[in-house]
Design a protein around this motif. Structure first.
Motif, mmCIF file in Angstrom:
data_model
loop_
_atom_site.group_PDB
_atom_site.id
_atom_site.type_symbol
_atom_site.label_atom_id
_atom_site.label_comp_id
_atom_site.label_asym_id
_atom_site.label_seq_id
_atom_site.Cartn_x
_atom_site.Cartn_y
_atom_site.Cartn_z
ATOM 1 N N UNK A 136 3.507 8.100 -4.485
ATOM 2 C CA UNK A 136 3.574 7.001 -5.447
ATOM 3 C C UNK A 136 4.948 6.374 -5.572
ATOM 4 N N UNK A 137 5.979 7.179 -5.455
ATOM 5 C CA UNK A 137 7.319 6.638 -5.656
ATOM 6 C C UNK A 137 7.686 5.626 -4.579
ATOM 7 N N UNK A 152 5.613 3.290 -3.362
ATOM 8 C CA UNK A 152 4.755 2.115 -3.357
ATOM 9 C C UNK A 152 5.582 0.841 -3.293
ATOM 10 N N UNK A 153 5.262 -0.020 -2.364
ATOM 11 C CA UNK A 153 5.969 -1.280 -2.291
ATOM 12 C C UNK A 153 5.046 -2.470 -2.238
ATOM 13 N N UNK A 154 3.762 -2.228 -1.957
ATOM 14 C CA UNK A 154 2.813 -3.335 -1.869
ATOM 15 C C UNK A 154 1.630 -3.062 -2.790
ATOM 16 N N UNK A 155 1.027 -4.121 -3.334
ATOM 17 C CA UNK A 155 -0.069 -3.926 -4.283
ATOM 18 C C UNK A 155 -1.406 -3.680 -3.595
ATOM 19 N N UNK A 156 -2.417 -3.475 -4.405
ATOM 20 C CA UNK A 156 -3.839 -3.406 -4.018
ATOM 21 C C UNK A 156 -4.190 -2.143 -3.222
ATOM 22 N N UNK A 157 -5.277 -2.225 -2.452
ATOM 23 C CA UNK A 157 -5.830 -1.072 -1.750
ATOM 24 C C UNK A 157 -6.115 0.060 -2.726
ATOM 25 N N UNK A 158 -6.744 -0.299 -3.847
ATOM 26 C CA UNK A 158 -6.918 0.636 -4.963
ATOM 27 C C UNK A 158 -7.703 1.884 -4.580
ATOM 28 N N UNK A 198 -5.784 4.214 -2.060
ATOM 29 C CA UNK A 198 -4.644 4.908 -2.658
ATOM 30 C C UNK A 198 -5.087 5.953 -3.674
ATOM 31 N N UNK A 199 -6.111 5.603 -4.453
ATOM 32 C CA UNK A 199 -6.622 6.588 -5.414
ATOM 33 C C UNK A 199 -7.145 7.818 -4.676
ATOM 34 N N UNK A 217 -4.141 9.854 -3.361
ATOM 35 C CA UNK A 217 -3.423 10.543 -4.438
ATOM 36 C C UNK A 217 -4.257 11.719 -4.948
#
Lengths: 224, 202
Positions: B138-139, B141-147, B150-151, B154
């Motif tokens: 998580x630290x 992360x540089x780009x949004x989305x792909x929920x 990524x969930x 994680x």
């Protein structure tokens, strides 16, 4: 008057959030799976609206009920614990899917549906209730497979959302209530009023620059 | 002869790992979503056993565990994953796609290993490595989305970390490894220690 919507507000942390924000003059909307059994929430002065957090139709119904109404803050608080004591081989697929559906997917679905309301508000805060159990870094005793996985997944979702919604100036912040004496903890932990007093102070102090943070009731950031 | 179980060995990076270990005289159990390419099957030789695996199916996971009952496994390396939808905004995340990614990327590898605990206990090296993606950290992360992706990743990291806590009671080590070439991954697996697995970072 500032406005706040709190999901899962009929008991525990959600109910106390409604009570404390309401007592401080906020316009509070609390959601309940069964509004008919939300007497304690109603007694706080909050407006009670129905919401089944994992049901898309129910979320859509809530969004319709709030159409055109600004919201300054949304706290996706509704969550479940699942089987906290199962060893690895005892965790069931059903438990895993139910817990991640409620704790990980539902908060995203809720704030996404209420994004127009947040955009119409002034504070623009989308908060979700995370946990110490979400931290991979601090996990040095194991247990609680589904719950931990769901909260780590939630962190990832919110972190991604914080980047996505930065252009909308909606701050997406994860909150950690601490170990609180609720039904989920069997009454062990700190008084819920103390945790919520800390969370309220944190929420009131949040701004756009706080987006993407995971902040405890004590104002301290947690490592991922 | 030591035994290694590799998921998604029908394609890289699993196929490269299977080739590496087979060439090093390991018995390879390839737990695959799709068949090994014929040429790869031939090249891997007699030391490979292939089992079909549908990560969306609980029955399939149980079937793999049943077929391997009583067989010691020294090392497991899990490589399978399904890609996400990087461009999909939050308002359009599809619950069915979300569920499938959670099952394939997080639940299925965890469930498979949970059911193979006795096999791994009986093995010598007791290493259960998960190849994962730096995006899940998580630290960084540089780009949004792909929920959903990524969930799922994680959640997987947390499941693996929690699994490591539980398995260390009998000497099991569950490291998360970033992608690398097969020789590098094999070297990291050979050197895996509880201290290494304790580090959350890839």
């Amino acid at each position: 008057m500032s406005s706040i919507l709190i999901s899962g507000a009929t008991r525990g942390i959600g109910l106390e959030l409604a009570r404390q924000f309401g007592a401080d003059g906020w316009d509070v909307i609390g959601t309940a799976r069964d509004p008919g059994a939300a007497g304690a929430l109603r007694d706080t002065g909050a407006e009670v609206l129905p919401l089944e957090a994992t049901d898309a139709a129910s979320i859509a119904g809530l969004a319709r009920a709030l159409d055109g109404r600004p919201l300054d803050v949304v706290i996706a608080n509704a969550g479940i614990s699942g089987d906290l004591t199962a060893r690895a081989a005892q965790v069931t697929r059903e438990d895993f899917l139910q817990v991640v559906g409620t704790n990980t997917f539902a908060p995203l679905a809720l704030v996404s549906a209420l994004k127009p309301n947040l955009l119409a508000g002034t504070r623009r805060l989308a908060c979700a209730m995370s946990s110490l159990m979400s931290s991979v870094t601090l996990n040095d005793w194991g247990t609680q497979f589904s719950y931990r996985a769901s909260k780590s997944g939630l962190n990832a979702v919110w972190r991604s959302l914080s980047l996505d919604w930065k252009t909308n100036r909606i701050a997406c912040v994860l909150l950690r209530p601490g170990f609180v004496a609720t039904e989920m903890t069997g009454g062990q932990g700190m008084p819920v009023a103390d945790s919520v007093a800390g969370l309220k102070t944190v929420v009131e102090g949040l701004g756009p620059d706080d987006t993407g943070r995971l902040i405890g009731f004590d104002g301290k950031d947690l490592p991922w | 002869m030591p035994t290694i179980l590799i998921t998604d060995a029908h394609r890289d990076p699993g196929l490269a790992l299977a080739t590496h270990y087979a060439n090093d005289d390991w018995e390879v159990i390839a737990v695959n979503r799709a068949p090994l390419p014929p040429a790869a099957f031939v090249a891997l030789g007699a030391n490979v056993r292939e089992l079909r695996f549908d990560p969306l199916s609980e029955a399939s996971v149980r079937d793999v565990a049943l077929r391997l009952r009583g067989r010691p496994i020294d090392v497991a390396i899990l490589t399978g994953e399904t890609a996400g939808e990087p461009g999909r905004p939050a308002e359009a995340v599809d619950p069915d796609h979300w569920r499938d990614l959670m099952l394939v990327n997080a639940w299925a590898p965890f469930r498979l290993i949970a059911l193979l605990e006795d096999n791994l206990k009986a093995g010598a090296q007791k290493v259960v490595a998960m190849l994962s993606d730096p995006e899940a950290y998580l630290a960084d992360y540089g780009t949004p989305r792909d929920y959903a992706y990524r969930a799922s990743k994680a959640s997987l990291h947390q499941l693996w970390r929690t699994l490591d806590m539980e398995f260390r009671a009998w000497g099991g080590v569950c490291p998360l490894l970033a992608p690398a070439d097969a020789a590098e991954i094999a070297a990291r697996v050979a050197a895996a220690t509880p201290d290494e697995a304790a580090r959350a970072r890839l």
